[in-house]
Structure formats: structure tokens, C-alpha cells
Scaffold this motif. Structure first.
Motif, PDB file in Angstrom:
ATOM      1  N   ALA A   1       0.837  -1.203   0.000  1.00 14.28           N
ATOM      2  CA  ALA A   1       0.000   0.000   0.000  1.00 14.28           C
ATOM      3  C   ALA A   1       0.869   1.249   0.000  1.00 14.28           C
ATOM      4  O   ALA A   1       2.088   1.178  -0.141  1.00 14.28           O
ATOM      5  CB  ALA A   1      -0.916  -0.018   1.215  1.00 14.28           C
ATOM      6  N   ARG A   2       0.209   2.385   0.164  1.00 16.22           N
ATOM      7  CA  ARG A   2       0.929   3.652   0.301  1.00 16.22           C
ATOM      8  C   ARG A   2       1.143   3.949   1.786  1.00 16.22           C
ATOM      9  O   ARG A   2       0.286   3.636   2.604  1.00 16.22           O
ATOM     10  CB  ARG A   2       0.080   4.790  -0.269  1.00 16.22           C
ATOM     11  N   ALA A   3       2.252   4.580   2.094  1.00 13.63           N
ATOM     12  CA  ALA A   3       2.438   5.100   3.454  1.00 13.63           C
ATOM     13  C   ALA A   3       1.520   6.296   3.579  1.00 13.63           C
ATOM     14  O   ALA A   3       1.359   7.050   2.622  1.00 13.63           O
ATOM     15  CB  ALA A   3       3.884   5.522   3.656  1.00 13.63           C
ATOM     16  N   ARG A   4       0.907   6.480   4.731  1.00 12.07           N
ATOM     17  CA  ARG A   4      -0.014   7.619   4.827  1.00 12.07           C
ATOM     18  C   ARG A   4       0.572   8.739   5.682  1.00 12.07           C
ATOM     19  O   ARG A   4       1.132   8.484   6.757  1.00 12.07           O
ATOM     20  CB  ARG A   4      -1.378   7.181   5.367  1.00 12.07           C
ATOM     21  N   ALA A   5       0.423   9.953   5.174  1.00 17.57           N
ATOM     22  CA  ALA A   5       0.887  11.120   5.930  1.00 17.57           C
ATOM     23  C   ALA A   5      -0.247  11.708   6.754  1.00 17.57           C
ATOM     24  O   ALA A   5      -0.023  12.542   7.612  1.00 17.57           O
ATOM     25  CB  ALA A   5       1.442  12.170   4.970  1.00 17.57           C
ATOM     26  N   ILE A   6      -1.463  11.258   6.468  1.00 21.29           N
ATOM     27  CA  ILE A   6      -2.638  11.762   7.192  1.00 21.29           C
ATOM     28  C   ILE A   6      -3.182  10.631   8.055  1.00 21.29           C
ATOM     29  O   ILE A   6      -3.357   9.515   7.570  1.00 21.29           O
ATOM     30  CB  ILE A   6      -3.754  12.182   6.206  1.00 21.29           C
ATOM     31  N   VAL A   7      -3.435  10.915   9.319  1.00 21.27           N
ATOM     32  CA  VAL A   7      -4.085   9.927  10.180  1.00 21.27           C
ATOM     33  C   VAL A   7      -5.428  10.505  10.573  1.00 21.27           C
ATOM     34  O   VAL A   7      -5.519  11.392  11.413  1.00 21.27           O
ATOM     35  CB  VAL A   7      -3.228   9.603  11.415  1.00 21.27           C
ATOM     36  N   TRP A   8      -6.472  10.006   9.918  1.00 21.90           N
ATOM     37  CA  TRP A   8      -7.783  10.662  10.067  1.00 21.90           C
ATOM     38  C   TRP A   8      -8.424  10.408  11.421  1.00 21.90           C
ATOM     39  O   TRP A   8      -9.405  11.045  11.752  1.00 21.90           O
ATOM     40  CB  TRP A   8      -8.703  10.278   8.905  1.00 21.90           C
ATOM     41  N   THR A   9      -7.873   9.522  12.228  1.00 19.77           N
ATOM     42  CA  THR A   9      -8.455   9.284  13.553  1.00 19.77           C
ATOM     43  C   THR A   9      -7.758  10.077  14.662  1.00 19.77           C
ATOM     44  O   THR A   9      -8.157  10.014  15.822  1.00 19.77           O
ATOM     45  CB  THR A   9      -8.368   7.790  13.915  1.00 19.77           C
ATOM     46  N   PHE A  10      -6.675  10.794  14.341  1.00 21.04           N
ATOM     47  CA  PHE A  10      -5.932  11.539  15.368  1.00 21.04           C
ATOM     48  C   PHE A  10      -6.463  12.971  15.491  1.00 21.04           C
ATOM     49  O   PHE A  10      -6.972  13.519  14.522  1.00 21.04           O
ATOM     50  CB  PHE A  10      -4.439  11.596  15.012  1.00 21.04           C
ATOM     51  N   PRO A  11      -6.276  13.600  16.657  1.00 20.96           N
ATOM     52  CA  PRO A  11      -6.723  14.986  16.805  1.00 20.96           C
ATOM     53  C   PRO A  11      -6.031  15.923  15.812  1.00 20.96           C
ATOM     54  O   PRO A  11      -6.645  16.852  15.314  1.00 20.96           O
ATOM     55  CB  PRO A  11      -6.357  15.353  18.250  1.00 20.96           C
ATOM     56  N   ASP A  12      -4.758  15.685  15.533  1.00 20.64           N
ATOM     57  CA  ASP A  12      -4.084  16.411  14.451  1.00 20.64           C
ATOM     58  C   ASP A  12      -3.897  15.440  13.300  1.00 20.64           C
ATOM     59  O   ASP A  12      -3.047  14.542  13.376  1.00 20.64           O
ATOM     60  CB  ASP A  12      -2.713  16.942  14.914  1.00 20.64           C
TER      61      ASP A  12
END
Ligand SMILES: Nc1nc2c(c(=O)[nH]1)N[C@H]1C(S)=C(S)[C@@H](COP(=O)(O)OP(=O)(O)OC[C@H]3O[C@@H](n4cnc5c(=O)[nH]c(N)nc54)[C@H](O)[C@@H]3O)O[C@H]1N2
Ligand SMILES: Nc1nc2c(c(=O)[nH]1)N[C@H]1C(S)=C(S)[C@@H](COP(=O)(O)OP(=O)(O)OC[C@H]3O[C@@H](n4cnc5c(=O)[nH]c(N)nc54)[C@H](O)[C@@H]3O)O[C@H]1N2
Ligand SMILES: [Mo]
Length: 750
Positions: free
Chosen positions: A553-564
Motif C-alpha cells: 500500500a501507500r504510506a499515509r501522511a494523514i491519520v484521520w483518527t488523530f486529533p491532528d
């Protein structure tokens, strides 16, 4: 997280650092804390002309060896890294193809980076714009570059943001998954990697399996115990899925409910007993609270080869038990190193006097508490035995069950052979020769099958899966906001039957993704997915097809479950820059039920102008002659003699402003209202706006000498105030690691 394994293991290895053209170190001091490993850094310099860059608030012994040193203000690594990214994107130095094929969310990072001009970064971090530009250019142009971090990056209320942005910086340059690149996190204790791999964490089962009922059921089955029996160990079933207290705030479990204390969520009860196996307790932030908690416990049991100074700190007189634990030399088994390699260790001597190895102490407890049979049963299951052999059967149990990080190949027989053939491995590539051909030293995980040789460089698609190659893990679904999360075309490991991105492998998709047909027998035996497939059919078939079982897969720079969702700069809870606190405040809302205890962020930060009363930055870190809580080494006459007293490194200018003389005594006051008095040591390693204290001392508490508390003849050669008596409140929003690398204090002549 960009690091798809989630926890901080090295992606490459110490030896591989010799392949680096540049080494950038954020918040680590390997010359002092990893002096053996540091030799690889020095060899990279000598043999490869590698550029060594050190980012640290103090001029350390590591900095003394560096080509470039940046004196960063504590807690501002996020702005520093965004500043680097700003310059990288502005000059087009990023690896565009790599980002297109293998990364998700870099656009968002680019947008945030655009805001961090070198001038703005200079104001926030204290590192000049020219220096930032020079460092960025050298680092971006000298690929492959490796990025190193340790506690200077993690021990912050934004520690998780730091440890996400560092791999993102590496991804931007295409530095992940290549020899000489990677994020090489220098881990702490011997076997701390193994301890976390085995689930010594408050929020996972062994192997980082989550706390879902599915995971519990997998373990119940694999341990040969009834799921309902396991559930019965909890107050009720729903407690199985809840995080426990973390080590950082166990004391809150005792103090919760008292006036002024953070509220706890522990099924209506406080903690009453403490059992410690291998932690010093005096190493935990907020010692005044720790002491109060110890004083309020009903029972304290300390299993330790030394006198654990928790027993010295408390004024509690009864129901404290010191159990003599044997050392590692008196037992055998595997440990895991910082680069995910296992090492078999043979016993050197029999346990001395009445001491017992840790496992025997735990077995004795299990017997008396009535669950010995269930506790040890899994060790019998692999070969249907009636009696287990320690530690071989424990090692084989781990190999049988832990799939998530790929421990199937770690059988006792194989690991012993590695120790026996130590001399047959290359120190840089870790490749074996002769009898160890096709294996890397210590079988770095993931080691997918009993014939796989381990994976020495994570995410390397220039190798076949058989040789340790793999893409990034498919862990977060197939798409997000309409964007495909699988790797792009032609970016699969060498020799894969599927040259593109592919999902993690399960019983349903295996035939389609691998292009194979399973027999009826295989279909009957195969596990639901690669993480619970104890038949190993998925892993074996994947190896034949050159496919990594965990997907590509792709490494993700966005973590949509984190406060930031992307890392953001937030000033430490106690910041010397009140003006910046307004601009970059901590999290607005406190975090309720964070590892069972409410935890303060913005409300504490904004409750006072802390910098007015406490203007000096407090930096805590390590010394080469002492380790951790320090008892082991302060009990050694020769190591203690090197630092016989607790001290503080202070710049002469700062000292002079307060009338403090070199060798004179000074008092450090914390925002918590606590204080310690220690010896001043003039040093130019710190600038006049900050002081440094080591955290390895104990045995004195806010001026009170506790010598009389040591059992006769056991007092160490050196005792002193603990730095953690004055470290500030503050905890990471995700992991709850204490903010022991960012805090404030006030000083005065004593
Ligand atoms: N001799 C010795 N060796 C050890 C240990 C020991 O106690 N003694 N402990 C072991 C353990 S458990 C661990 S975890 C490792 C830890 O290894 P390291 O992380 O190297 O340990 P520290 O010295 O605590 O911190 C590293 C550096 O972080 C810097 N720092 C502080 N704040 C910041 C910041 O905001 N940003 C940046 N960039 N840097 C900052 C400090 O000045 C310090 O030089 O060492 C292991 N090795
Ligand atoms: N201010 C500040 N505080 C910090 C840090 C910091 O940088 N600044 N760093 C933090 C970090 S990263 C860490 S890891 C901790 C380290 O702190 P601790 O984990 O408390 O450090 P150690 O002294 O290594 O403690 C280990 C204990 O285990 C005992 N021990 C040794 N071998 C064995 C064994 O085989 N069996 C048993 N049962 N016991 C054994 C030792 O005698 C010792 O009492 O400190 C943390 N605290
Ligand atoms: Mo550590």
C-alpha cells in the motif's frame, strides 16, 4: 502513521548506517547512550564521507562529532522539520515519483510546510534561517540519508506528531525502503523492542494485536484456554477492550478522587497494590505524586536484582516485599534488538543465592493465584507435550502465534544457530555465509516462514519478498476520500507475481491476488486472514508468489483518527514563549479517560503565564556512566565515582545572574510547586536560557536524605535528588509518554 508498523522499531539496522551519505539525528545522543552502535555512525563518516547533522538543545558528545549542529529550543522539532520540507518543496528536491507511487497525503504536508518559512522557523526554534537552509541542502542532496531519533523526539505532549513528521520527511526524499536510509530509532533498554513486541503495553495484546474481541478469541484459541474463562478474569467483558493505566501515570490510579487530582475511570475503584518487575519507579515523572501514591498503597512487591528505590522513596513501613530477581546472566532465552533482530542468549551462571529468574517468579505467582495450568498450556501445544522446556517452548509458542509482525520463522532451533554462528554474518548487510547463507543475522522481523531469512530493510521494493523485500502495509483500508490507498503501478517488490499495489491477504482474496488455486484441503485449513493463519498456508503461498502477506500500500501522511490529522506545531504545556503559546496552543480540550485518567492540555497551558514565574527551560537526559533510574550503576563503586553527586549543567552567564558559583549549590523550582537542591556545574553545552539535569539519581527527596530507608549495607555509593521531582506535568495525546524533554523551572542560589 507513516511507519506502518506503528511502534518505533528501526526500519534498517545499525550496520546499515554505514551505507548512509547523510545522518540527521533528532533528539538522540548515541555517543553517550549507544556508544557501541555509534561506531557505525563514525564508520559512515570515515568510509563514506557521510555528513553528520545533530539537532539538540544541548551541545552533546554526539554534537562534538557532527559536521553540523543546530541548537534547537526544546519542543520545536515539528517546526524545524516543516522548515526543512518548506525548503525541499520550494527547490523541487523532493522525490516526485516515489511520492506519487508510494505516499498518501503529501499534498496536505506540502500545504502546511509552505507556512513554515525559514524566518518563521528561526523565530520558533532558535535556529537561524541560514543554518536551516544549509542543513536542509546538505541533507536533501546527500542521499541516501538516514534519520535517527530517540527520546528527545518522543518525550513531549506532541511526541506522536514528532515521530510522524520524521518519517514523512524521509518519504519526501524517497529515503524509506533503501539501504542507507530509513528511520533508525535508537531504542532504550536491552530487549525493550522485545518487551513491546510481546505486549508489555497498556493498549495491546502481544504482537500489537488490538484489544478487540476477535483478537482475544484468537489468543484464547492459541493459548488453549476458554475465551469465557479469559473474560472471567475481568470485572465484566467490556473491560477486555479498554486500555489499562500506563506506566507513566499508574500513580493516578491510586490518587484518583483525591482533591485536585485528575479523575480516573477504573470501574469505581482505586489501585491498591503495585507489582514491579524491571522498572525503577524513581524514573517516572512527577515523583512527588509517585511518592504519595506509594505511601497510599496497601501492598508493594518489587522483583529486582537490586534494592528498588521505590521502597526507599516511600514512608510506608509494612507490606513492602523485595523479591530477589536473577539477572539476565542467570537465565536464558531470546531478546530483541533495536533493529527487530532476535538474539538467543545462553545462561552464564546458575541463579545466585535465593534469587530466581523472572519467569520462575511469575510461575510461582500463577501457581498461588490458581491459573498455572492455563498460564503455561500454550507451551505444550505445538508438539502436544505434557511438560514444557524453558525457554525453548516459550520461543516456539511465540513463533506459532505472532503473525502481525512476522515471527513465524523465529523458532528456538534457528535462533540458537544464529548465536552459535555469530561470526558468519556481515556487520553492514547482516547477510550470512556458509551455514547461514540466505539468512540475515537475528532474522529481523518480519520473518514470514520457517525458511524465510528475515527482512533487514523494511519497505524495500528493490528486493524480492524472499530476500526481505516488501512495500508498505495495507492497514488502513483500500481508499480514503476517494483516493486509492494501494501502491501505484510497478511499485511492488522485485519478482512479485503481482507488480502493483495489492491488499492484505486473506482466505477470500488469496486466489485472486496471487493468481493461484487452493486445494480443498488447503481451503479447509487456511486461517481467516494472514494475521490469524496458524496453518501458515497464506504465508507459504505468498512467499512462492513473491507477495508480502500484509499487502502493498501507500504510506499515509494523514491519520484521520488523530486529533491532528497531519502533525501540527503545538507549544509544550510549559513554554518559555507565551507569545507563541497564543499562536500555537496545545489541544483545546483536555483528554478524558486517556489510559483511564483525564489528562490536561490547553486548560493547564493557558491557566497561567508560566514563563513569567518559570523562565528557564528544563532539559533532562542521560549520562554515559549511569543507566535509567540509576540504582544498578550507583551501586558500583567505580561508576558512581564518575558522578558522585547529583548536579546541574548551567551556563556561566545564567549562573552569574543568580549569584550561583561553579560547584556551589542551586535550587530548581518546578511549576508543580516542588524543588530540588543540587550542585551547579558550569558548562557551555547549554545556552543561558536552559539548564540540564540527569535523571539517574534517587535517595534524596526535596532536601530529605532517605539513607536510613535502605536495608543495612544496600545503600548505593551515590544518592541524590531525582530530576523527576521537578519535571513538569504534560503527556503525549496518543501514547501518554511524559513531557520530560520540555518543561520550565525557576532557579536560585541555595
Ligand atoms: N549510558 C546510558 N545509556 C542508555 C541509557 C542510560 O540511562 N544510560 N538509557 C537507555 C534508554 S532506556 C533509552 S530510551 C535511550 C535514550 O537515548 P537518548 O534519547 O539518546 O537519551 P537522552 O540523553 O535522554 O536524550 C537524547 C537527547 O535529546 C535531547 N533533547 C531534549 N529535548 C529535545 C528536543 O525537544 N528536541 C531535540 N531534537 N532534542 C532534545 C537531549 O538534550 C539529549 O541530548 O538510551 C539508552 N542507553
Ligand atoms: N526525566 C526523565 N525521566 C525519564 C527519562 C528521561 O529521559 N528523562 N527517560 C525515560 C525512559 S526512556 C526510560 S526507559 C525510563 C528508564 O527507567 P527504568 O526502567 O526505571 O530504568 P532502569 O534503572 O533500567 O530500571 C530497571 C530496573 O530493573 C532492574 N533489573 C535489571 N535487570 C533485571 C532483571 O533481569 N529482572 C528484573 N526483575 N529486574 C531487573 C534494575 O535493577 C532496575 O531497578 O526512564 C524514563 N524516565
Ligand atoms: Mo527508554
Amino acid at each position: 502513521m507513516a511507519n506502518t508498523w506503528g511502534y518505533g522499531a528501526m526500519t534498517n539496522s545499525l550496520g546499515d548506517i554505514q551505507n548512509s551519505k547523510a545522518i540527521i539525528i533528532f533528539g538522540a545522543n548515541p555517543a553517550v547512550n549507544h556508544p557501541v552502535g555509534f561506531q557505525h555512525f563514525l564508520k559512515a563518516k570515515e568510509r563514506n564521507n557521510s555528513q553528520l547533522i545533530v539537532i539538540d538543545p544541548r551541545f552533546t558528545k554526539t554534537a562534538a562529532k557532527a559536521d553540523f549542529y543546530a541548537r534547537i529550543r526544546p519542543g520545536t522539532d515539528v517546526p524545524f522539520m516543516y522548515g526543512m520540507l518548506n525548503i525541499i518543496f520550494k527547490n523541487g528536491w523532493e522525490d516526485k515519483k516515489y511520492i506519487d507511487d508510494r505516499v498518501y497525503g503529501m499534498d496536505e504536508i506540502k500545504k502546511e510546510a509552505a507556512k513554515w518559512t525559514p524566518e518563521k522557523v528561526a523565530d520558533v526554534t532558535g535556529v537561524s534561517a541560514e543554518q536551516l537552509m544549509q542543513i536542509t541542502k546538505v541533507y536533501a542532496k546527500s542521499t541516501p540519508g538516514t534519520l535517527i531519533w530517540a527520546m528527545g523526539l518522543t518525550q513531549h505532549s506532541v511526541g506522536t506528531s514528532n515521530t510522524r513528521l520524521a518519517p514523512i520527511l524521509q518519504l519526501s526524499l524517497g529515503n524509506m525502503g533503501v539501504e542507507g536510509g530509513g528511520t533508525n530509532i535508537l531504542r532504550g533498554h536491552d530487549n525493550v523492542q522485545g518487551a513491546t513486541d510481546m505486549g508489555c503495553l497498556a493498549d495491546t495484546l502481544p504482537g500489537y494485536y488490538g484489544l478487540s474481541s476477535g483478537s482475544w478469541k484468537y489468543f484464547a484459541k492459541s493459548w488453549g484456554v476458554d475465551y469465557e474463562w479469559l473474560a472471567g478474569r475481568f470485572k465484566s467483558k467490556d473491560w477486555m477492550s479498554k486500555k489499562g493505566f500506563s506506566l507513566a501515570r499508574w500513580y493516578a490510579g491510586v490518587l484518583g478522587g483525591k482533591p485536585g487530582e485528575d479523575k480516573i475511570h477504573n470501574a469505581g475503584t482505586n489501585l491498591k497494590a503495585l507489582f514491579v518487575m524491571g522498572n525503577g519507579i524513581t524514573s517516572i515523572a512527577q515523583q512527588a505524586k509517585v511518592k504519595e501514591a506509594l505511601d497510599n498503597l496497601e501492598l508493594i512487591v518489587l522483583a529486582d536484582p537490586f534494592v528498588n528505590e521505590a521502597a526507599i522513596l516511600t514512608d510506608k513501613k509494612d507490606d513492602i516485599f523485595l523479591l530477589p530477581a536473577a539477572t539476565q546472566f542467570e537465565t536464558s532465552g531470546t531478546v530483541v534488538a533495536t533493529n527487530r533482530t532476535a538474539q538467543w542468549r545462553y545462561q552464564v551462571v546458575e541463579p545466585m543465592y535465593e534469587s530466581k529468574p523472572d519467569q520462575d517468579i511469575m510461575f510461582e505467582f500463577a501457581k498461588r493465584l490458581g491459573f498455572y495450568k492455563e498460564y503455561t498450556k500454550a507451551m505444550l501445544m505445538r508438539d502436544n507435550k505434557t511438560e514444557f522446556k524453558w525457554p525453548e517452548d516459550a520461543t516456539n509458542e511465540i513463533a506459532r502465534i505472532i503473525k502481525t509482525i512476522g515471527l513465524t520463522g523465529w523458532t528456538a532451533d534457528r535462533l540458537k544457530k544464529h548465536t552459535d554462528n555469530w561470526h558468519m554474518f556481515d556487520e553492514v548487510s547482516l547477510r550470512g555465509s556458509g551455514p547461514m547463507k540466505d539468512e540475515y543475522y537475528g532474522l529481523p522481523w518480519p520473518c514470514w516462514t520457517e525458511t524465510h531469512g528475515g527482512s533487514t530493510v523494511l519497505y524495500d521494493i528493490n528486493r524480492s519478498v524472499k530476500e526481505g523485500g516488501m512495500g508498505f502495509r495495507n492497514r488502513f483500508g483500500m481508499e480514503h476520500n476517494g483516493t486509492d490507498l494501494l501502491a501505484g503501478k510497478s511499485s511492488a517488490p522485485k519478482g512479485s507475481s503481482n507488480p502493483n499495489g495489492y491488499p492484505e491477504i486473506n482466505a477470500k482474496n488469496i486466489e485472486a491476488v496471487l493468481g493461484i488455486t487452493l486445494t480443498a484441503d488447503e481451503k479447509a485449513k487456511i486461517g481467516k486472514n494472514w494475521k490469524v493463519d496458524t496453518s501458515n498456508i497464506i504465508a507459504e503461498k505468498c512467499m512462492k508468489a513473491g507477495i508480502a502477506p500484509y499487502g502493498n500500500a501507500r504510506a499515509r501522511a494523514i491519520v484521520w483518527t488523530f486529533p491532528d490529522q497531519i502533525p501540527m506545531h503545538r507549544e509544550p504545556l510549559h513554554s518559555p514563549r507565551t507569545d507563541l503559546v497564543k499562536k500555537y496552543p496545545s489541544f483545546e480540550k483536555d483528554k478524558e479517560n486517556h489510559f483511564r485518567v483525564d489528562t490536561k492540555y490547553g486548560t493547564l497551558q493557558s491557566s497561567k503565564d508560566w514563563a513569567k514565574e518559570f523562565p528557564i527551560n528544563l532539559v533532562t537526559a542521560r549520562l554515559v556512566n549511569l543507566n535509567g533510574a540509576g540504582m544498578e550503576n550507583r551501586a558500583s563503586k567505580y561508576l558512581a565515582a564518575l558522578t558522585p553527586e547529583m548536579f546541574c549543567d548551567i551556563h556561566p552567564d545564567l549562573a552569574n545572574n543568580h549569584g550561583i558559583r561553579n560547584g556551589g549549590m542551586m535550587t530548581i523550582h518546578s511549576p508543580e510547586g516542588t524543588h530540588i537542591t543540587v550542585k551547579a556545574k558550569f558548562s557551555f553545552s547549554v545556552s543561558p536560557d536552559r539548564i540540564f539535569i540527569p535523571f539517574h539519581f534517587a535517595g534524596v527527596f526535596q532536601g530529605r536524605d532517605l539513607k536510613s530507608h535502605y536495608p543495612d549495607g544496600t545503600a548505593p555509593y551515590a544518592t541524590g535528588e531525582s530530576a523527576n521531582t521537578v519535571t513538569n506535568y504534560g503527556y503525549d495525546i496518543i501514547t501518554q509518554i511524559p513531557e520530560t524533554k520540555g518543561g520550565l523551572c525557576r532557579i536560585e542560589k541555595a
